[in-house]
Structure formats: C-alpha cells, structure tokens
Design a protein around this motif. Sequence first.
Motif, mmCIF file in Angstrom:
data_model
loop_
_atom_site.group_PDB
_atom_site.id
_atom_site.type_symbol
_atom_site.label_atom_id
_atom_site.label_comp_id
_atom_site.label_asym_id
_atom_site.label_seq_id
_atom_site.Cartn_x
_atom_site.Cartn_y
_atom_site.Cartn_z
ATOM 1 N N THR A 167 5.381 -40.629 -14.376
ATOM 2 C CA THR A 167 6.777 -40.404 -14.760
ATOM 3 C C THR A 167 6.976 -39.003 -15.302
ATOM 4 O O THR A 167 7.955 -38.321 -14.968
ATOM 5 C CB THR A 167 7.214 -41.446 -15.805
ATOM 6 N N GLU A 168 6.032 -38.544 -16.122
ATOM 7 C CA GLU A 168 6.135 -37.189 -16.674
ATOM 8 C C GLU A 168 6.123 -36.153 -15.561
ATOM 9 O O GLU A 168 6.901 -35.196 -15.584
ATOM 10 C CB GLU A 168 4.993 -36.943 -17.655
ATOM 11 N N TYR A 169 5.246 -36.340 -14.576
ATOM 12 C CA TYR A 169 5.202 -35.382 -13.469
ATOM 13 C C TYR A 169 6.465 -35.480 -12.618
ATOM 14 O O TYR A 169 7.021 -34.450 -12.207
ATOM 15 C CB TYR A 169 3.968 -35.622 -12.591
ATOM 16 N N TYR A 170 6.924 -36.691 -12.369
ATOM 17 C CA TYR A 170 8.119 -36.892 -11.538
ATOM 18 C C TYR A 170 9.309 -36.113 -12.093
ATOM 19 O O TYR A 170 10.055 -35.479 -11.345
ATOM 20 C CB TYR A 170 8.447 -38.373 -11.469
ATOM 21 N N HIS A 171 9.466 -36.113 -13.402
ATOM 22 C CA HIS A 171 10.619 -35.447 -14.003
ATOM 23 C C HIS A 171 10.444 -33.935 -14.089
ATOM 24 O O HIS A 171 11.385 -33.224 -14.456
ATOM 25 C CB HIS A 171 10.920 -36.046 -15.381
ATOM 26 N N LYS A 172 9.265 -33.432 -13.733
ATOM 27 C CA LYS A 172 9.069 -31.991 -13.624
ATOM 28 C C LYS A 172 9.429 -31.480 -12.234
ATOM 29 O O LYS A 172 9.550 -30.269 -12.029
ATOM 30 C CB LYS A 172 7.619 -31.625 -13.930
ATOM 31 N N ARG A 173 9.601 -32.385 -11.288
ATOM 32 C CA ARG A 173 9.899 -31.999 -9.915
ATOM 33 C C ARG A 173 11.351 -31.547 -9.803
ATOM 34 O O ARG A 173 12.215 -31.952 -10.595
ATOM 35 C CB ARG A 173 9.669 -33.166 -8.955
ATOM 36 N N PRO A 174 11.679 -30.725 -8.803
ATOM 37 C CA PRO A 174 13.088 -30.371 -8.579
ATOM 38 C C PRO A 174 13.929 -31.629 -8.354
ATOM 39 O O PRO A 174 13.441 -32.635 -7.820
ATOM 40 C CB PRO A 174 13.028 -29.506 -7.315
ATOM 41 N N ARG A 175 15.178 -31.560 -8.756
ATOM 42 C CA ARG A 175 16.066 -32.722 -8.639
ATOM 43 C C ARG A 175 16.125 -33.239 -7.207
ATOM 44 O O ARG A 175 16.085 -34.458 -6.963
ATOM 45 C CB ARG A 175 17.473 -32.346 -9.123
ATOM 46 N N ASP A 176 16.225 -32.344 -6.232
ATOM 47 C CA ASP A 176 16.311 -32.777 -4.835
ATOM 48 C C ASP A 176 15.043 -33.515 -4.410
ATOM 49 O O ASP A 176 15.100 -34.452 -3.615
ATOM 50 C CB ASP A 176 16.558 -31.586 -3.912
ATOM 51 N N SER A 177 13.895 -33.102 -4.932
ATOM 52 C CA SER A 177 12.652 -33.781 -4.598
ATOM 53 C C SER A 177 12.615 -35.177 -5.212
ATOM 54 O O SER A 177 12.068 -36.116 -4.624
ATOM 55 C CB SER A 177 11.453 -32.965 -5.092
ATOM 56 N N GLN A 178 13.201 -35.308 -6.405
ATOM 57 C CA GLN A 178 13.274 -36.626 -7.031
ATOM 58 C C GLN A 178 14.129 -37.571 -6.187
ATOM 59 O O GLN A 178 13.769 -38.731 -5.967
ATOM 60 C CB GLN A 178 13.858 -36.506 -8.441
ATOM 61 N N ILE A 179 15.232 -37.070 -5.691
ATOM 62 C CA ILE A 179 16.108 -37.891 -4.845
ATOM 63 C C ILE A 179 15.416 -38.229 -3.534
ATOM 64 O O ILE A 179 15.479 -39.362 -3.043
ATOM 65 C CB ILE A 179 17.444 -37.162 -4.600
ATOM 66 N N ALA A 180 14.729 -37.256 -2.968
ATOM 67 C CA ALA A 180 14.039 -37.480 -1.696
ATOM 68 C C ALA A 180 13.009 -38.595 -1.822
ATOM 69 O O ALA A 180 12.801 -39.368 -0.872
ATOM 70 C CB ALA A 180 13.374 -36.193 -1.224
ATOM 71 N N ALA A 181 12.357 -38.693 -2.970
ATOM 72 C CA ALA A 181 11.371 -39.755 -3.162
ATOM 73 C C ALA A 181 12.020 -41.127 -3.052
ATOM 74 O O ALA A 181 11.409 -42.082 -2.567
ATOM 75 C CB ALA A 181 10.686 -39.600 -4.515
ATOM 76 N N HIS A 182 13.267 -41.235 -3.496
ATOM 77 C CA HIS A 182 13.988 -42.507 -3.434
ATOM 78 C C HIS A 182 14.392 -42.858 -2.003
ATOM 79 O O HIS A 182 14.309 -44.024 -1.601
ATOM 80 C CB HIS A 182 15.244 -42.444 -4.310
ATOM 81 N N VAL A 183 14.856 -41.870 -1.245
ATOM 82 C CA VAL A 183 15.452 -42.187 0.062
ATOM 83 C C VAL A 183 14.441 -42.204 1.198
ATOM 84 O O VAL A 183 14.714 -42.796 2.244
ATOM 85 C CB VAL A 183 16.590 -41.200 0.399
ATOM 86 N N SER A 184 13.290 -41.593 1.026
ATOM 87 C CA SER A 184 12.318 -41.537 2.121
ATOM 88 C C SER A 184 11.313 -42.673 2.017
ATOM 89 O O SER A 184 10.105 -42.466 2.003
ATOM 90 C CB SER A 184 11.594 -40.195 2.141
ATOM 91 N N THR A 185 11.830 -43.875 1.920
ATOM 92 C CA THR A 185 10.965 -45.047 1.826
ATOM 93 C C THR A 185 11.466 -46.132 2.762
ATOM 94 O O THR A 185 12.697 -46.231 2.981
ATOM 95 C CB THR A 185 10.901 -45.560 0.369
#
Length: 219
Positions: free
Chosen positions: A123-141
Amino acid sequence: MSVKDLSELRQNYGKGSLQVHDLSADPLTQFLKWLDQALQAQVAEPYAMTLATADGDGRPHARTVLLRGADPTGFYFYSNYDSQKGLDLAANPYAELLFFWPALEQQVRIHGPVERISKQESTEYYHKRPRDSQIAAHVSTPQSGIIESRELLEQRFADLNQQLEHATAIDKPEFWGGYCLKPAYYEFWQGRPNRLHDRLKYIPDTLSDTGWRIERLMP
C-alpha cells in the motif's frame, strides 16, 4: 535475412573482464556496484529485468518487469496477483531474474524463492506511484485477460478517472501488490573475446564469513 546470415553479425565482446579478486565478497554489494555502473553509463532501462516463472505443470513464462528495490532481504517487484506471473508464483513460488546491460556487455542472473510482501508495504508503494498508474492498476484486470479492443480499455480508464476526479486518495486494489525474491544464487557474466566469457557464481556457504562462496563457470 535468414537465420544463418546472422552469424556475420556476431559481436566479439571486449569491454571488460571479470576475475574473482574483482568481486565483492557479498553478491548484493556486487550487484549494486554493477547497477550503479549501468546508471552512470546511462544505459536504457537499467532497472529492467526478465522475470522467469513456471506454472504448476512446469511450463515456463518470461516477461520484462522493473526492479523496484533491492536490500539484504531480496529483490522487489510489483504485479497484479491474478496475472500469469501471479498465478505461476502461487503454484510454484520460485523464480529467476535476468538483468542484461548490453552497452556494458554484462548480465546478472539471480534465482530463489519468492514471497508476497506485506499489504502495508504494498500500500505504501502503491501510493507513491503516479495517479494515472494507480488508476491503471484498477482497470487493467484481470491482467493477461482478453479485452475486446484498445478503445474499450481506454474508455474504462477514462470512466474511472472521472469517477475519482475529486478523490484525495485512491485505494490499492486487493489484487495488486509486491513480491520479494530472496536470492539463493547469483551469477555475474562479462562478455569476453572469442566467446570465452567470464562467468562467476555465488552459492550459499555456511562456512564462509559472508555466507557465500564464489566459483568460476565454463563459458
């Protein structure tokens, strides 16, 4: 150009050599030294590594991912747990990493058991990622799953981006997180002329002060 014609394109490596006395007694220290040299040389994608896994039936799969950390515990990368690599590691939690820096004529192989890191660390690493990358993790599944078109993927991204427009934080998906490969073997390769390459490996040795023994391999 046919395959046999490629023999004319062989490179006769000659940018360096590798002797036992050149190596650190600790393989992680040696790896970080080579990685720093790759960074100083401004090689393309110095953190890129091939991650090789095998499924429960022993069928191998390989892909390029990015190294996201290395410390005495191991080497870290992140992925969708439902991806092919995630399914492989759930069935067969052992993998190999391969770093290849052609500009330096060097490569490093590392293999060992793989474990998921804690949810808190992910979770700590996830929130260091760019916002667009965080969103991409949600939709590319599910990652590696079938999708009808590129347009549909981009629409899913745009829709979720709009839904989260005013969100102060984006929750990490439960299906996404980090892994740590704990090295049981290192091999350092330096290209040499006439295909007489230098290959030196580190293997665990409980009698050594460092816990590792260095041996030279035939090229």
